[in-house]
Design a protein around this motif. Structure first.
Motif, short mmCIF file in Angstrom:
data_model
loop_
_atom_site.label_atom_id
_atom_site.label_comp_id
_atom_site.label_asym_id
_atom_site.label_seq_id
_atom_site.Cartn_x
_atom_site.Cartn_y
_atom_site.Cartn_z
N GLU A 1 -13.49 5.67 1.93
CA GLU A 1 -13.33 7.12 1.98
C GLU A 1 -14.54 7.67 2.71
OE1 GLU A 1 -14.06 8.83 -1.97
OE2 GLU A 1 -14.75 6.85 -2.55
N PRO A 2 -14.48 8.94 3.10
CA PRO A 2 -15.65 9.49 3.76
C PRO A 2 -16.85 9.50 2.80
CG PRO A 2 -13.73 10.94 4.03
CD PRO A 2 -13.36 9.88 3.03
N ASP B 1 -21.07 2.62 7.88
CA ASP B 1 -19.95 3.38 7.30
C ASP B 1 -18.71 2.93 8.06
OD1 ASP B 1 -18.04 5.21 6.52
OD2 ASP B 1 -19.19 6.99 7.11
N THR C 1 0.85 -1.19 0.00
CA THR C 1 0.00 0.00 0.00
C THR C 1 0.88 1.24 0.00
OG1 THR C 1 -1.92 1.04 1.02
CG2 THR C 1 -0.26 0.20 2.52
N TRP D 1 -14.92 2.61 8.94
CA TRP D 1 -13.57 3.17 8.81
C TRP D 1 -12.54 2.12 9.21
CZ3 TRP D 1 -9.44 3.54 12.09
CH2 TRP D 1 -8.31 4.19 11.55
N ASN E 1 -6.56 9.92 -1.55
CA ASN E 1 -7.57 8.88 -1.67
C ASN E 1 -8.41 9.21 -2.90
OD1 ASN E 1 -9.82 7.18 -1.38
ND2 ASN E 1 -9.52 7.10 0.83
N ARG F 1 -6.76 12.31 5.16
CA ARG F 1 -5.38 12.00 5.52
C ARG F 1 -4.64 13.23 6.02
NH1 ARG F 1 -4.11 6.52 5.68
NH2 ARG F 1 -1.98 7.31 5.70
N ARG G 1 -5.76 4.25 -2.56
CA ARG G 1 -4.76 5.01 -1.82
C ARG G 1 -3.53 5.22 -2.68
NH1 ARG G 1 -3.41 2.60 4.00
NH2 ARG G 1 -1.31 3.44 4.19
N GLN H 1 -8.36 0.45 7.56
CA GLN H 1 -7.23 0.64 6.64
C GLN H 1 -6.60 -0.72 6.32
OE1 GLN H 1 -4.96 2.90 9.72
NE2 GLN H 1 -5.04 4.55 8.22
N THR H 2 -5.76 -0.73 5.29
CA THR H 2 -4.99 -1.93 4.97
C THR H 2 -4.29 -2.42 6.24
OG1 THR H 2 -4.59 -1.04 2.77
CG2 THR H 2 -3.16 -2.84 3.49
N GLU H 3 -3.75 -1.50 7.00
CA GLU H 3 -2.96 -1.85 8.18
C GLU H 3 -3.79 -2.41 9.33
OE1 GLU H 3 -2.89 0.95 6.50
OE2 GLU H 3 -0.87 1.73 6.24
N ASP I 1 -4.90 9.54 9.60
CA ASP I 1 -6.11 10.30 9.28
C ASP I 1 -6.36 11.36 10.35
OD1 ASP I 1 -7.25 9.20 6.90
OD2 ASP I 1 -7.75 7.39 8.02
N VAL J 1 -7.37 -4.59 0.40
CA VAL J 1 -7.60 -5.28 1.67
C VAL J 1 -9.08 -5.61 1.88
CG1 VAL J 1 -7.87 -3.26 3.19
CG2 VAL J 1 -6.83 -5.38 4.08
N THR J 2 -9.96 -4.77 1.36
CA THR J 2 -11.40 -5.03 1.53
C THR J 2 -11.75 -6.39 0.92
OG1 THR J 2 -11.74 -2.66 1.39
CG2 THR J 2 -13.69 -4.04 1.27
N GLY K 1 -11.38 5.93 -3.57
CA GLY K 1 -11.15 4.90 -2.57
C GLY K 1 -9.82 4.18 -2.74
N SER L 1 -20.54 0.96 3.54
CA SER L 1 -19.72 1.92 2.80
C SER L 1 -18.29 1.82 3.31
CB SER L 1 -20.27 3.33 3.04
OG SER L 1 -19.41 4.30 2.48
#
Ligand code: WT7
Length: 657
Positions: A395-396, A418, A267, A420, A530, A524, A535, A422-424, A508, A313-314, A533, A392
């Motif tokens: 991204e926001p 929604d 990423t 939130w 982004n 970020r 990165r 990350q890959t990490e 973020d 990652v999703t 969506g 969702s």
């Protein structure tokens, strides 16, 4: 702030959904959060025993002795593919549909858990026959399909660490990832079918390997997807069907420690070089299964559809691992949302009676636009009554898109989670739970039970609700990144800066509202963009531009807001020749866009390219990016420019071409 909050609409969970949910009502949410707070290790240990089948049980939950290199459940052994496949067959779900594959052309293929297990075992046996063993790295460069999931599961079965590279990345990007991972094998396909077209995959692998630095690669396995003509370079290259057709359909799993690396996923970060985010086996699987069950309230008869690609990652957590670990039925979708037309998502939901739908704000925004231009693609023409939960990610989501999604896709009755993360982080970190959390459009609401997300200032001090700050996670959690492959120092520097008291730095900015403590992500705080969506590191794009040494002297890349893609890439370029204008500027801009697509991939193409005789710099020669951000937005520069060496340059850069 609080006045504003009173105007916000709040959507309570629908009563019937709440009543039957895995986490039912706010009291249940608060009880879980309190359990984690009272006994953090006890809480995660309990869930790890409930959600994961262990070959050998762990005796210790968390090892913090070498922080920030945390270890979870380390002396426990398990196998992820056993947990996702065999375990479901043993539970009597062998005939249950695991995957409904919706191909680009609309053809449908269903595979049961028993079939998916057999296919995984055949490929796992094939990989073993080629000498692939525990700890080896395998790169997967495929598009969406059952075979991609099988490839990942087969690696997991034999303890090989997979690294999926998104099929839209260029040969150069693929090469860089193969080299960094020291991979022994690539699994790819002849071509990928996307939007009615066949696009190359195998030939890009050939190109990548020809670029050099990939001597670790011994074999390339090719899945025949389209039947397009490709070169097979014997003995290195093998057809997947030839490798697997007469292999046994059983394969003893490799039982690995919970800390064994399940996968690497590259990423973008603040510097030019992508980071190989390394994930574990046990902690990762726990959070994948747990969040799939609680965030989506997944039940046995649900049809779950996450529209992500396995290259991100999703797709790992909410296609390959989470839903299968829960014994769910899921859609794997090969195509694009706009083919054959922009009603594809809605028609596919109707066709397969999808109950849980998880997609990205950028897709929603572009489908809103499409429905405005071509009303025949509006979701109201499809029967979406099967849906019960929407999600969702990436991204926001702006409140207007949220409201449209809620009303037109969810029929006003489906909660939107929604999420939130990350890959990490490996899985959801801040998200509503659909049967518990009242929703506020545009807010990802509250931390998942057990996740210690918080907002602090530059010194790690908590900031009061109502004020913005830096998003951190105070305590380690099971599915967290373990290291950056081959670069533990960069891992420490990127995520555990000394001034933040040992908190995980997400990168973020965020705020919490005064009334509910709900989180809103503001974007970020580092040099990461982004775009739809996806990165992208600004430095990565700058490096790609200046690699065009014939043309480019200097480049600076910033993001600017975009109605559809969230952010758009804007590049300011100084050429080695005089500054072009008019048609010539357009032609050179196109050449540079194509160049970036070749260096990184089409997703990194700058939307705007502006040429200048120079870039705005301080007297010490530092590029003033904050000014460029304002110029990119098309705003007059109102910031302090007293330290700017060459103020006249701003006017030149404001001109578009
Ligand atoms: C970055 C992580 C999460 C998997 C896909 C992207 C942004 C992600 C949200 C959300 C606001 C979000 C953040 C984050 N992001 N989800 N629900 N609301 N922002 O994973 O490529 O690692 O990107 O995506 O900025 O840091 P990724």
């Amino acid at each position: 702030m609080s006045e504003q909050n009173h105007e916000l609409k709040v959507y309570a969970p629908p009563a019937a959904l709440a009543a039957g949910a895995h986490v039912s009502g706010m009291a249940a949410y608060l009880k879980l959060a309190a359990e984690a707070e009272a006994d953090y290790e006890g809480y995660w240990g309990r869930l790890a025993r409930e959600f994961v089948s262990w070959k050998k049980p762990f005796t210790k939950v968390l090892d913090e002795s070498n922080a920030p290199f945390f270890k979870w459940f380390e002396d426990g052994t398990l196998n992820v593919s056993y947990n996702c496949l065999d375990r479901n067959v043993e539970r009597g779900l062998g005939d249950k549909t695991a995957i409904i594959f919706e191909a680009d052309d609309g053809a449908v293929t269903k595979v049961s858990y028993a079939e998916l297990l057999a296919r995984t075992c055949r490929l796992a046996n094939g990989l073993r026959s080629l000498g692939v063993k525990k700890g080896d790295r395998v790169v997967i460069y495929m598009s969406m399909g059952i075979e991609g999931v099988v490839a990942m599961q087969a690696c997991a079965r034999i303890g090989a660490t997979h690294s999926v590279v998104f099929g839209g990345f260029s040969a150069q990007s693929l090469r860089d990832r193969i080299e960094d991972a020291g991979a022994v094998l690539v699994i790819t396909a002849d071509e990928q079918a996307r939007g009615g077209k066949a696009l190359p995959l195998k030939s890009i692998v050939d190109e990548a390997l020809a670029l050099g630095g990939c001597d670790s690669i011994r074999n390339v396995i090719v899945y025949q997807r389209t039947g397009g003509k490709v070169a097979l370079n014997a003995p290195r290259d093998l057809w997947l069907h030839e490798l697997t057709y007469d292999r046994p359909t059983t394969c003893e799993p490799e039982w690995v420690s919970a800390e064994h690396p399940l996968f690497l996923l590259y990423t973008s970060g603040s510097t030019g070089k992508p980071k190989g985010v390394q994930h574990s086996t046990g902690g990762y699987l726990l959070h994948a299964a747990l969040t799939t069950k609680w965030t989506f309230d997944l039940k046995d008869d649900d049809v779950f559809w996450c529209t992500a690609d396995i290259g991100w990652v999703t797709g790992h957590t909410y296609i390959t691992y989470g839903p299968l670990a829960c014994g769910g039925t899921e859609i794997v979708f090969e195509g694009v949302p706009t083919y054959p037309d922009a009603a594809r998502f809605w028609k596919t939901i109707e066709k397969h009676k999808v109950t849980i739908f998880y997609t990205a704000p950028t897709a929603i925004r572009s489908l809103i636009k499409a429905a405005e231009t071509n009303p025949a693609t509006h979701p109201k023409h499809s029967d979406l009554s099967s849906l019960r939960i929407l999600g969702s990610v990436g991204e926001p989501i702006n409140p207007a898109a949220w409201e449209w999604y809620h009303a037109n896709v969810g029929g006003g009755r489906c909660p939107i989670v929604d999420t939130w993360w990350q890959t990490e982080t490996g899985g959801h970190m801040i998200t509503p739970l659909p049967g518990a959390t009242p929703l506020v459009p545009g807010s990802c609401t509250l931390p998942f039970p057990g996740i210690t997300a918080a907002i602090v200032d530059e010194l790690g001090e908590d900031v009061p609700n109502g004020q913005g700050g830096i998003l951190v996670v105070k305590k380690p959690w099971p599915s967290m990144i373990r290291t950056i492959y081959g670069d533990p120092e960069r891992f420490k520097k990127s995520y555990y800066p000394p001034e933040l008291k040992g908190y995980y730095l997400a990168g973020d900015g965020a705020s919490r509202d005064a009334e509910r403590g709900y989180f809103t992500i503001t974007g970020r705080i580092d040099d990461v963009l982004n775009v739809s969506g996806h990165r992208m590191g600004t430095m990565e794009i700058e490096s790609a531009l200046v690699a065009h040494t014939d043309l480019v002297a200097e480049a600076a890349v910033v993001g600017r807001p975009d109605d559809t893609t969230g952010e758009a890439i804007c590049a300011f370029v100084v050429l080695k020749r005089s500054r072009p204008t008019g048609e010539e500027a357009k032609a050179i801009a196109k050449e540079l866009r194509d160049w970036v697509a070749k260096e990184i991939g089409p997703i990194a193409k700058p939307k705007d390219i502006r040429f200048g005789d120079n870039l705005p710099k301080t007297r010490s020669g530092k590029i003033m990016r904050r000014l460029l951000r304002q110029v990119a937005k098309g705003e007059a520069v109102t910031q302090d420019i007293s330290t700017l060496e060459n103020p006249a340059i701003l006017e030149q850069l404001a001109q578009t071409n």
